[in-house]
Design an enzyme around this catalytic site. Structure first.
Site, PDB file in Angstrom:
ATOM      1  CD  GLU A 112      -3.172   0.858   2.030  1.00 33.64           C
ATOM      2  OE1 GLU A 112      -3.437   1.606   2.214  1.00 33.64           O
ATOM      3  OE2 GLU A 112      -2.886   0.625   3.698  1.00 33.64           O
ATOM      4  CD  GLN A 138      -8.836  -1.930   4.145  1.00 31.63           C
ATOM      5  OE1 GLN A 138      -8.930  -1.701   5.567  1.00 31.63           O
ATOM      6  NE2 GLN A 138      -8.075  -0.596   3.993  1.00 31.63           N
TER       7      GLN A 138
END
Length: 524
Positions: free
Chosen positions: A254, A377
Protein backbone atom coordinates in the site's frame (compact mmCIF):
# COMPACT_ATOMS: atom_id res chain seq x y z
CA UNK A 1 45.78 -49.75 -34.73
CA UNK A 2 42.35 -51.36 -34.78
CA UNK A 3 41.68 -50.02 -31.27
CA UNK A 4 42.48 -46.47 -32.42
CA UNK A 5 40.15 -46.82 -35.41
CA UNK A 6 37.39 -48.26 -33.19
CA UNK A 7 37.80 -45.39 -30.69
CA UNK A 8 37.54 -42.80 -33.47
CA UNK A 9 34.48 -44.59 -34.86
CA UNK A 10 32.77 -44.59 -31.43
CA UNK A 11 33.63 -40.92 -30.94
CA UNK A 12 32.20 -40.11 -34.37
CA UNK A 13 29.00 -42.03 -33.61
CA UNK A 14 28.60 -40.27 -30.22
CA UNK A 15 29.12 -36.81 -31.76
CA UNK A 16 26.60 -37.66 -34.48
CA UNK A 17 23.99 -38.60 -31.87
CA UNK A 18 24.56 -35.46 -29.79
CA UNK A 19 24.41 -33.25 -32.85
CA UNK A 20 21.12 -34.78 -33.97
CA UNK A 21 19.34 -34.22 -30.67
CA UNK A 22 19.35 -34.44 -26.88
CA UNK A 23 17.99 -37.26 -24.76
CA UNK A 24 15.51 -36.13 -22.05
CA UNK A 25 16.70 -36.63 -18.43
CA UNK A 26 15.93 -40.16 -17.29
CA UNK A 27 17.09 -42.95 -14.98
CA UNK A 28 15.97 -46.05 -16.91
CA UNK A 29 17.93 -48.55 -14.80
CA UNK A 30 16.60 -47.07 -11.52
CA UNK A 31 13.02 -47.25 -12.83
CA UNK A 32 13.50 -50.98 -13.44
CA UNK A 33 15.06 -51.45 -9.99
CA UNK A 34 12.18 -49.62 -8.25
CA UNK A 35 9.41 -51.61 -9.94
CA UNK A 36 11.28 -54.89 -9.41
CA UNK A 37 11.84 -54.10 -5.71
CA UNK A 38 8.15 -53.24 -5.20
CA UNK A 39 7.06 -56.59 -6.64
CA UNK A 40 9.39 -58.63 -4.41
CA UNK A 41 8.98 -56.60 -1.21
CA UNK A 42 5.77 -54.70 -0.38
CA UNK A 43 7.58 -52.80 2.40
CA UNK A 44 9.38 -50.90 -0.32
CA UNK A 45 6.08 -49.66 -1.70
CA UNK A 46 5.06 -48.36 1.74
CA UNK A 47 8.21 -46.22 1.79
CA UNK A 48 7.70 -44.57 -1.60
CA UNK A 49 3.95 -44.56 -2.26
CA UNK A 50 3.76 -40.84 -1.39
CA UNK A 51 6.70 -40.05 -3.72
CA UNK A 52 5.88 -42.06 -6.84
CA UNK A 53 3.05 -41.67 -9.35
CA UNK A 54 2.70 -43.14 -12.87
CA UNK A 55 3.86 -40.04 -14.80
CA UNK A 56 7.15 -39.94 -12.89
CA UNK A 57 8.47 -42.85 -14.99
CA UNK A 58 10.06 -42.03 -18.32
CA UNK A 59 9.21 -45.33 -20.04
CA UNK A 60 5.56 -45.73 -21.01
CA UNK A 61 5.58 -49.43 -20.04
CA UNK A 62 6.75 -48.55 -16.53
CA UNK A 63 3.92 -46.03 -16.20
CA UNK A 64 1.35 -48.72 -17.02
CA UNK A 65 2.93 -51.21 -14.59
CA UNK A 66 3.03 -48.72 -11.72
CA UNK A 67 -0.57 -47.64 -12.41
CA UNK A 68 -1.63 -51.26 -11.80
CA UNK A 69 0.53 -51.43 -8.66
CA UNK A 70 -1.03 -48.20 -7.38
CA UNK A 71 -4.53 -49.51 -8.05
CA UNK A 72 -3.81 -52.70 -6.08
CA UNK A 73 -2.38 -50.71 -3.17
CA UNK A 74 -5.35 -48.33 -2.94
CA UNK A 75 -7.74 -51.30 -2.99
CA UNK A 76 -5.79 -52.87 -0.08
CA UNK A 77 -4.79 -55.89 -2.18
CA UNK A 78 -1.41 -57.67 -2.04
CA UNK A 79 1.25 -56.40 -4.41
CA UNK A 80 3.59 -59.02 -5.91
CA UNK A 81 4.58 -60.42 -9.30
CA UNK A 82 1.43 -62.54 -9.68
CA UNK A 83 -1.13 -59.91 -8.59
CA UNK A 84 0.48 -57.30 -10.86
CA UNK A 85 0.46 -59.74 -13.80
CA UNK A 86 -3.20 -60.49 -13.14
CA UNK A 87 -4.15 -56.79 -12.89
CA UNK A 88 -2.38 -56.00 -16.18
CA UNK A 89 -4.07 -58.97 -17.83
CA UNK A 90 -7.51 -57.78 -16.64
CA UNK A 91 -6.90 -54.29 -18.01
CA UNK A 92 -5.63 -55.67 -21.34
CA UNK A 93 -2.21 -54.01 -20.92
CA UNK A 94 -0.03 -57.06 -20.24
CA UNK A 95 1.24 -57.56 -23.79
CA UNK A 96 1.82 -53.85 -24.38
CA UNK A 97 4.19 -53.63 -21.38
CA UNK A 98 6.31 -56.59 -22.56
CA UNK A 99 4.39 -59.61 -21.30
CA UNK A 100 5.09 -61.91 -18.39
CA UNK A 101 8.73 -62.33 -19.35
CA UNK A 102 9.51 -58.64 -18.91
CA UNK A 103 7.98 -58.49 -15.41
CA UNK A 104 9.90 -61.61 -14.39
CA UNK A 105 13.11 -59.98 -15.64
CA UNK A 106 12.40 -56.88 -13.50
CA UNK A 107 12.13 -58.97 -10.32
CA UNK A 108 15.38 -60.76 -11.15
CA UNK A 109 17.36 -57.51 -11.38
CA UNK A 110 17.10 -56.78 -7.62
CA UNK A 111 17.34 -58.83 -4.46
CA UNK A 112 15.73 -56.41 -1.97
CA UNK A 113 14.05 -53.02 -1.60
CA UNK A 114 17.12 -51.42 0.05
CA UNK A 115 17.67 -47.77 -0.90
CA UNK A 116 14.35 -47.66 -2.77
CA UNK A 117 13.47 -44.23 -1.35
CA UNK A 118 16.81 -42.77 -2.47
CA UNK A 119 16.34 -44.28 -5.94
CA UNK A 120 12.78 -42.92 -6.12
CA UNK A 121 13.96 -39.40 -5.35
CA UNK A 122 16.50 -39.56 -8.18
CA UNK A 123 13.72 -40.64 -10.57
CA UNK A 124 11.60 -37.74 -9.23
CA UNK A 125 14.43 -35.29 -9.95
CA UNK A 126 14.66 -36.56 -13.53
CA UNK A 127 10.90 -36.11 -13.92
CA UNK A 128 11.11 -32.52 -12.59
CA UNK A 129 13.91 -31.78 -15.06
CA UNK A 130 11.70 -33.01 -17.90
CA UNK A 131 8.85 -30.82 -16.63
CA UNK A 132 11.16 -27.79 -16.49
CA UNK A 133 12.29 -28.47 -20.06
CA UNK A 134 8.66 -28.64 -21.17
CA UNK A 135 7.74 -25.42 -19.35
CA UNK A 136 10.83 -23.63 -20.66
CA UNK A 137 10.10 -24.72 -24.23
CA UNK A 138 6.57 -23.40 -23.92
CA UNK A 139 7.83 -20.08 -22.54
CA UNK A 140 10.43 -19.78 -25.32
CA UNK A 141 7.70 -20.38 -27.91
CA UNK A 142 5.53 -17.68 -26.35
CA UNK A 143 8.50 -15.27 -26.30
CA UNK A 144 8.63 -15.38 -30.10
CA UNK A 145 4.92 -14.57 -30.32
CA UNK A 146 4.60 -10.81 -30.90
CA UNK A 147 1.10 -10.73 -29.39
CA UNK A 148 2.32 -12.04 -26.00
CA UNK A 149 2.23 -9.56 -23.13
CA UNK A 150 5.53 -9.76 -21.25
CA UNK A 151 3.95 -9.31 -17.82
CA UNK A 152 1.33 -11.99 -18.50
CA UNK A 153 4.16 -14.28 -19.59
CA UNK A 154 6.07 -13.61 -16.38
CA UNK A 155 2.96 -14.43 -14.35
CA UNK A 156 2.47 -17.61 -16.38
CA UNK A 157 6.09 -18.67 -15.80
CA UNK A 158 5.78 -17.95 -12.06
CA UNK A 159 2.58 -19.97 -11.71
CA UNK A 160 4.01 -22.97 -13.56
CA UNK A 161 7.15 -23.03 -11.41
CA UNK A 162 5.03 -22.58 -8.29
CA UNK A 163 2.88 -25.51 -9.40
CA UNK A 164 5.95 -27.77 -9.62
CA UNK A 165 7.06 -26.70 -6.17
CA UNK A 166 3.62 -27.31 -4.65
CA UNK A 167 3.01 -30.67 -6.33
CA UNK A 168 6.37 -32.37 -6.26
CA UNK A 169 8.79 -30.74 -3.83
CA UNK A 170 6.82 -30.47 -0.57
CA UNK A 171 7.75 -33.60 1.35
CA UNK A 172 6.03 -35.08 4.39
CA UNK A 173 7.98 -35.07 7.64
CA UNK A 174 7.32 -37.61 10.36
CA UNK A 175 8.70 -37.28 13.87
CA UNK A 176 8.52 -39.69 16.79
CA UNK A 177 6.88 -38.80 20.10
CA UNK A 178 10.25 -39.10 21.82
CA UNK A 179 11.77 -36.47 19.51
CA UNK A 180 8.79 -34.13 19.82
CA UNK A 181 8.71 -34.35 23.64
CA UNK A 182 12.42 -33.51 23.78
CA UNK A 183 11.84 -30.45 21.57
CA UNK A 184 8.89 -29.35 23.75
CA UNK A 185 10.96 -29.65 26.94
CA UNK A 186 13.80 -27.61 25.40
CA UNK A 187 11.30 -24.93 24.39
CA UNK A 188 9.84 -24.83 27.92
CA UNK A 189 13.33 -24.45 29.40
CA UNK A 190 14.11 -21.61 26.99
CA UNK A 191 10.83 -19.88 27.87
CA UNK A 192 11.58 -20.20 31.58
CA UNK A 193 14.96 -18.57 31.01
CA UNK A 194 13.90 -15.80 28.62
CA UNK A 195 10.33 -15.19 29.84
CA UNK A 196 8.72 -15.56 26.41
CA UNK A 197 8.60 -18.48 24.00
CA UNK A 198 8.26 -16.22 20.95
CA UNK A 199 9.25 -12.78 19.67
CA UNK A 200 8.17 -9.94 21.96
CA UNK A 201 5.85 -7.36 20.40
CA UNK A 202 7.00 -4.72 22.89
CA UNK A 203 3.47 -4.43 24.29
CA UNK A 204 3.42 -5.99 27.77
CA UNK A 205 -0.20 -7.14 27.89
CA UNK A 206 -0.08 -8.57 24.36
CA UNK A 207 3.09 -10.51 25.21
CA UNK A 208 1.47 -11.79 28.40
CA UNK A 209 -1.46 -13.20 26.43
CA UNK A 210 0.48 -14.64 23.46
CA UNK A 211 3.91 -15.28 25.05
CA UNK A 212 5.30 -13.53 21.96
CA UNK A 213 4.82 -14.24 18.26
CA UNK A 214 5.29 -17.98 17.73
CA UNK A 215 7.04 -19.66 14.80
CA UNK A 216 4.75 -21.03 12.06
CA UNK A 217 1.82 -18.85 13.24
CA UNK A 218 -0.27 -16.71 10.89
CA UNK A 219 -1.41 -13.56 12.72
CA UNK A 220 -4.10 -11.34 11.19
CA UNK A 221 -4.21 -7.68 12.25
CA UNK A 222 -7.46 -6.15 11.03
CA UNK A 223 -9.40 -2.90 11.30
CA UNK A 224 -11.32 -0.36 9.25
CA UNK A 225 -9.26 2.19 7.25
CA UNK A 226 -7.91 5.00 9.44
CA UNK A 227 -7.80 2.99 12.67
CA UNK A 228 -4.02 2.68 12.57
CA UNK A 229 -3.10 -0.77 11.22
CA UNK A 230 0.13 0.42 9.63
CA UNK A 231 0.97 2.58 12.65
CA UNK A 232 0.46 -0.40 14.99
CA UNK A 233 2.65 -2.51 12.72
CA UNK A 234 5.41 0.11 12.72
CA UNK A 235 5.20 0.43 16.50
CA UNK A 236 5.85 -3.31 16.74
CA UNK A 237 8.64 -2.99 14.16
CA UNK A 238 10.30 -0.29 16.27
CA UNK A 239 10.02 -2.42 19.41
CA UNK A 240 11.36 -5.53 17.67
CA UNK A 241 14.05 -4.16 15.36
CA UNK A 242 15.35 -1.10 17.21
CA UNK A 243 15.12 -2.44 20.76
CA UNK A 244 15.68 -6.19 20.22
CA UNK A 245 17.75 -6.12 16.98
CA UNK A 246 15.68 -8.96 15.48
CA UNK A 247 15.78 -9.00 11.62
CA UNK A 248 12.38 -8.57 9.94
CA UNK A 249 10.96 -7.88 6.48
CA UNK A 250 7.97 -5.69 5.61
CA UNK A 251 6.15 -6.30 2.34
CA UNK A 252 4.34 -3.01 1.82
CA UNK A 253 1.79 -3.22 -0.98
CA UNK A 254 0.00 0.00 0.00
CA UNK A 255 2.64 2.56 1.03
CA UNK A 256 6.05 3.25 -0.48
CA UNK A 257 9.19 2.34 1.44
CA UNK A 258 10.04 6.05 1.91
CA UNK A 259 6.61 6.74 3.44
CA UNK A 260 7.05 3.85 5.86
CA UNK A 261 10.52 4.85 6.95
CA UNK A 262 9.35 8.46 7.43
CA UNK A 263 6.65 7.20 9.81
CA UNK A 264 9.27 5.15 11.63
CA UNK A 265 11.51 8.24 11.97
CA UNK A 266 8.60 10.19 13.44
CA UNK A 267 7.96 7.42 15.95
CA UNK A 268 11.63 7.11 16.94
CA UNK A 269 12.35 10.85 17.23
CA UNK A 270 9.05 11.97 18.75
CA UNK A 271 8.76 14.69 16.10
CA UNK A 272 5.33 15.18 14.54
CA UNK A 273 4.98 13.42 11.19
CA UNK A 274 3.36 16.59 9.82
CA UNK A 275 6.44 18.63 10.73
CA UNK A 276 8.68 16.07 9.05
CA UNK A 277 6.48 15.95 5.95
CA UNK A 278 6.58 19.74 5.57
CA UNK A 279 10.23 19.96 6.68
CA UNK A 280 9.11 22.60 9.19
CA UNK A 281 11.85 21.76 11.69
CA UNK A 282 13.63 23.89 14.25
CA UNK A 283 17.34 23.51 15.04
CA UNK A 284 16.31 21.45 18.03
CA UNK A 285 14.24 19.18 15.78
CA UNK A 286 17.13 18.77 13.33
CA UNK A 287 19.53 17.98 16.13
CA UNK A 288 17.29 15.29 17.52
CA UNK A 289 16.45 13.98 14.06
CA UNK A 290 20.09 13.50 13.12
CA UNK A 291 21.00 11.99 16.46
CA UNK A 292 18.12 9.52 16.69
CA UNK A 293 18.28 8.41 13.04
CA UNK A 294 21.81 7.19 13.67
CA UNK A 295 20.19 4.38 15.64
CA UNK A 296 18.00 3.50 12.64
CA UNK A 297 20.72 3.32 9.99
CA UNK A 298 22.09 -0.05 11.04
CA UNK A 299 18.92 -1.81 12.19
CA UNK A 300 18.14 -5.18 10.50
CA UNK A 301 14.96 -3.95 8.79
CA UNK A 302 14.16 -4.73 5.15
CA UNK A 303 11.27 -3.17 3.20
CA UNK A 304 9.89 -4.45 -0.11
CA UNK A 305 7.24 -2.18 -1.67
CA UNK A 306 6.58 -4.29 -4.79
CA UNK A 307 2.93 -3.65 -5.79
CA UNK A 308 0.52 -6.54 -6.32
CA UNK A 309 2.95 -9.10 -4.91
CA UNK A 310 2.20 -12.72 -5.82
CA UNK A 311 2.35 -15.67 -3.45
CA UNK A 312 5.12 -17.24 -5.56
CA UNK A 313 7.27 -14.08 -5.36
CA UNK A 314 6.62 -13.76 -1.63
CA UNK A 315 7.77 -17.33 -0.97
CA UNK A 316 10.92 -16.92 -3.11
CA UNK A 317 11.88 -13.60 -1.51
CA UNK A 318 11.30 -14.87 2.02
CA UNK A 319 13.46 -17.93 1.42
CA UNK A 320 16.28 -15.76 0.06
CA UNK A 321 16.05 -13.25 2.94
CA UNK A 322 16.00 -16.01 5.56
CA UNK A 323 19.06 -17.58 3.97
CA UNK A 324 21.01 -14.33 3.58
CA UNK A 325 19.85 -12.18 6.52
CA UNK A 326 18.33 -14.65 9.04
CA UNK A 327 14.90 -12.99 8.93
CA UNK A 328 12.78 -13.94 11.97
CA UNK A 329 9.44 -12.19 11.27
CA UNK A 330 7.41 -11.23 8.19
CA UNK A 331 4.90 -8.34 7.94
CA UNK A 332 2.48 -7.93 5.01
CA UNK A 333 0.60 -4.65 4.51
CA UNK A 334 -1.97 -5.68 3.47
CA UNK A 335 -3.15 -9.10 2.25
CA UNK A 336 -6.14 -7.98 0.12
CA UNK A 337 -3.66 -6.26 -2.23
CA UNK A 338 -1.84 -9.52 -2.94
CA UNK A 339 -2.57 -11.57 -6.06
CA UNK A 340 -2.40 -15.15 -7.28
CA UNK A 341 -1.13 -14.32 -10.78
CA UNK A 342 -2.05 -17.79 -12.01
CA UNK A 343 -3.85 -17.55 -15.34
CA UNK A 344 -4.54 -21.28 -15.26
CA UNK A 345 -6.76 -20.86 -12.20
CA UNK A 346 -10.28 -19.58 -12.65
CA UNK A 347 -11.77 -17.93 -9.57
CA UNK A 348 -15.47 -17.26 -9.62
CA UNK A 349 -15.08 -14.35 -7.20
CA UNK A 350 -12.58 -12.42 -5.12
CA UNK A 351 -13.51 -14.42 -2.02
CA UNK A 352 -12.07 -17.61 -3.52
CA UNK A 353 -8.85 -15.83 -4.45
CA UNK A 354 -8.44 -14.40 -0.92
CA UNK A 355 -9.05 -17.91 0.45
CA UNK A 356 -6.15 -19.23 -1.63
CA UNK A 357 -3.92 -16.34 -0.48
CA UNK A 358 -4.84 -16.98 3.16
CA UNK A 359 -4.10 -20.71 2.94
CA UNK A 360 -0.84 -20.01 1.10
CA UNK A 361 0.33 -17.58 3.80
CA UNK A 362 -0.31 -20.21 6.47
CA UNK A 363 1.54 -22.77 4.36
CA UNK A 364 4.55 -20.44 3.99
CA UNK A 365 4.58 -19.74 7.74
CA UNK A 366 4.71 -23.49 8.46
CA UNK A 367 7.19 -24.27 5.71
CA UNK A 368 9.65 -21.55 6.74
CA UNK A 369 8.89 -21.96 10.47
CA UNK A 370 8.48 -18.22 10.96
CA UNK A 371 5.62 -15.99 12.18
CA UNK A 372 3.76 -14.02 9.50
CA UNK A 373 1.73 -10.94 10.51
CA UNK A 374 -0.67 -9.95 7.73
CA UNK A 375 -2.75 -6.78 7.87
CA UNK A 376 -6.31 -7.05 6.63
CA UNK A 377 -9.26 -4.78 5.89
CA UNK A 378 -12.68 -5.12 7.49
CA UNK A 379 -15.96 -4.92 5.62
CA UNK A 380 -18.26 -1.88 5.74
CA UNK A 381 -20.67 -3.84 7.93
CA UNK A 382 -18.87 -2.35 10.93
CA UNK A 383 -19.89 1.18 9.89
CA UNK A 384 -23.57 0.31 9.47
CA UNK A 385 -23.79 -1.50 12.79
CA UNK A 386 -25.25 0.33 15.75
CA UNK A 387 -23.83 0.56 19.25
CA UNK A 388 -20.09 0.71 19.92
CA UNK A 389 -19.12 -0.62 16.46
CA UNK A 390 -16.58 -3.07 17.87
CA UNK A 391 -15.40 -5.44 15.10
CA UNK A 392 -16.10 -9.18 15.19
CA UNK A 393 -14.67 -12.12 13.20
CA UNK A 394 -17.50 -12.06 10.66
CA UNK A 395 -16.37 -8.54 9.64
CA UNK A 396 -13.18 -9.87 8.02
CA UNK A 397 -13.40 -8.71 4.44
CA UNK A 398 -13.97 -10.97 1.44
CA UNK A 399 -13.32 -14.34 3.00
CA UNK A 400 -14.33 -16.49 5.94
CA UNK A 401 -11.22 -18.56 5.21
CA UNK A 402 -9.05 -15.89 6.85
CA UNK A 403 -10.42 -16.61 10.32
CA UNK A 404 -10.07 -20.36 9.69
CA UNK A 405 -6.44 -20.21 8.58
CA UNK A 406 -5.27 -17.63 11.13
CA UNK A 407 -3.79 -18.71 14.45
CA UNK A 408 -4.43 -15.27 15.98
CA UNK A 409 -6.84 -12.53 14.89
CA UNK A 410 -6.35 -9.03 16.35
CA UNK A 411 -8.68 -6.07 15.88
CA UNK A 412 -7.84 -2.40 16.46
CA UNK A 413 -10.74 -0.40 17.85
CA UNK A 414 -10.62 3.36 18.53
CA UNK A 415 -13.98 4.77 19.76
CA UNK A 416 -12.66 8.29 19.13
CA UNK A 417 -12.77 7.51 15.39
CA UNK A 418 -16.58 7.22 15.62
CA UNK A 419 -16.99 10.34 17.74
CA UNK A 420 -17.23 8.67 21.16
CA UNK A 421 -15.63 10.51 24.10
CA UNK A 422 -15.70 7.85 26.83
CA UNK A 423 -15.31 4.08 27.00
CA UNK A 424 -18.67 2.33 26.94
CA UNK A 425 -17.41 -0.54 29.12
CA UNK A 426 -16.11 1.62 32.01
CA UNK A 427 -18.18 2.45 35.06
CA UNK A 428 -15.89 5.40 35.79
CA UNK A 429 -16.61 6.95 32.39
CA UNK A 430 -12.90 7.13 31.50
CA UNK A 431 -11.98 9.18 28.46
CA UNK A 432 -11.17 7.22 25.31
CA UNK A 433 -9.45 10.16 23.58
CA UNK A 434 -6.00 9.12 22.35
CA UNK A 435 -6.55 5.49 23.27
CA UNK A 436 -7.12 2.25 21.36
CA UNK A 437 -8.41 -1.17 22.29
CA UNK A 438 -6.68 -4.26 20.91
CA UNK A 439 -9.17 -7.13 20.73
CA UNK A 440 -7.90 -10.71 20.46
CA UNK A 441 -10.89 -12.42 18.83
CA UNK A 442 -9.17 -15.67 17.94
CA UNK A 443 -6.24 -17.39 19.62
CA UNK A 444 -5.70 -20.99 18.56
CA UNK A 445 -3.21 -21.74 21.34
CA UNK A 446 -4.43 -19.45 24.10
CA UNK A 447 -7.24 -17.39 25.57
CA UNK A 448 -9.18 -14.42 24.22
CA UNK A 449 -8.78 -10.99 25.77
CA UNK A 450 -8.61 -7.26 25.09
CA UNK A 451 -6.42 -4.46 26.39
CA UNK A 452 -5.80 -0.77 25.78
CA UNK A 453 -2.88 1.17 24.35
CA UNK A 454 -2.11 4.85 24.07
CA UNK A 455 -2.37 6.17 20.50
CA UNK A 456 -0.17 9.16 19.60
CA UNK A 457 -1.39 10.08 16.13
CA UNK A 458 1.04 12.93 15.37
CA UNK A 459 4.03 10.67 16.10
CA UNK A 460 2.62 7.58 14.33
CA UNK A 461 2.91 5.23 17.28
CA UNK A 462 1.10 3.10 19.83
CA UNK A 463 2.66 2.81 23.31
CA UNK A 464 1.85 0.90 26.48
CA UNK A 465 -0.88 2.81 28.30
CA UNK A 466 0.84 2.72 31.65
CA UNK A 467 3.96 4.40 30.25
CA UNK A 468 3.92 8.19 30.18
CA UNK A 469 5.33 9.26 26.83
CA UNK A 470 6.07 12.85 26.01
CA UNK A 471 4.77 14.41 22.86
CA UNK A 472 7.16 16.46 20.76
CA UNK A 473 6.20 19.75 22.49
CA UNK A 474 6.67 18.30 25.97
CA UNK A 475 10.15 16.95 25.33
CA UNK A 476 11.20 20.25 23.75
CA UNK A 477 10.20 22.13 26.91
CA UNK A 478 11.84 19.51 29.10
CA UNK A 479 15.00 19.65 27.00
CA UNK A 480 15.20 23.44 27.24
CA UNK A 481 14.66 23.35 30.98
CA UNK A 482 17.17 20.64 31.86
CA UNK A 483 19.86 21.08 29.22
CA UNK A 484 19.85 24.44 27.50
CA UNK A 485 19.31 26.55 30.65
CA UNK A 486 22.31 24.87 32.25
CA UNK A 487 24.46 26.08 29.35
CA UNK A 488 23.41 29.72 30.06
CA UNK A 489 22.32 30.42 26.55
CA UNK A 490 19.02 31.08 24.93
CA UNK A 491 17.56 29.09 22.06
CA UNK A 492 15.45 31.38 19.87
CA UNK A 493 12.16 30.12 18.38
CA UNK A 494 14.07 29.40 15.31
CA UNK A 495 13.30 30.67 11.95
CA UNK A 496 16.79 29.46 11.14
CA UNK A 497 17.15 26.70 8.66
CA UNK A 498 18.98 23.44 8.90
CA UNK A 499 21.61 24.84 6.50
CA UNK A 500 22.57 27.43 9.18
CA UNK A 501 22.95 24.64 11.68
CA UNK A 502 25.10 22.57 9.30
CA UNK A 503 27.33 25.50 8.29
CA UNK A 504 28.28 26.32 11.88
CA UNK A 505 27.60 23.24 14.00
CA UNK A 506 30.10 24.26 16.69
CA UNK A 507 28.62 27.68 17.36
CA UNK A 508 27.50 28.49 20.89
CA UNK A 509 23.85 28.18 19.89
CA UNK A 510 24.37 24.66 18.61
CA UNK A 511 26.59 23.19 21.29
CA UNK A 512 25.48 20.04 23.08
CA UNK A 513 26.82 19.24 26.50
CA UNK A 514 28.52 15.86 26.28
CA UNK A 515 27.23 15.11 29.76
CA UNK A 516 23.71 15.06 28.34
CA UNK A 517 24.27 12.38 25.68
CA UNK A 518 22.45 9.89 27.81
CA UNK A 519 19.39 12.09 27.70
CA UNK A 520 19.30 11.95 23.91
CA UNK A 521 19.91 8.23 23.89
CA UNK A 522 17.06 7.53 26.27
CA UNK A 523 13.49 6.94 25.20
CA UNK A 524 11.44 10.06 25.60
Amino acid sequence: MNNIIQEKTNKFCFNSITKKGKIPPQAYDLEEAIIGAIMIDKKGLDEVIDILFPEIFYKKEHQEIFFSIQKLYHNSKPVDLYTVLNELRKSGKLESVGGELYLIELTQKVISSAHIEYHSRIVLQKFILRKLISISSNIIQKCYDESTDVFDLLDHAESKLFEINQKYLITKKYETTQCLIQKAIEKIKKTEKEGLSGISSGFHKLDHITSGWQNSDLIILASRPGMGKTTFMLSMVKNIVVDQKIPIIIFSLEMSSIQLITKLISSETGISSEKIKRANLSKLDWDRLLHKTKNLKNIPLFIDDTPSLSIFSLRAKCRRLISQHKIKLIFIDYMQLMGIHDHGSKFQNREQEISVISRSLKSIAKELDIPIIALSQLSRAVETRGGSKRPVLSDLRESGAIEQDADIVLFIYRPEYYGFKIWDSDEDNDSCIGQAEIIISKHRNGGLDKFRLKFISDQSQFVNLEEKKYTSLVWEEDYKKNVLDQEDFFMSPSNESYEDFENNPLSESNKMDSNNENYLDGDI
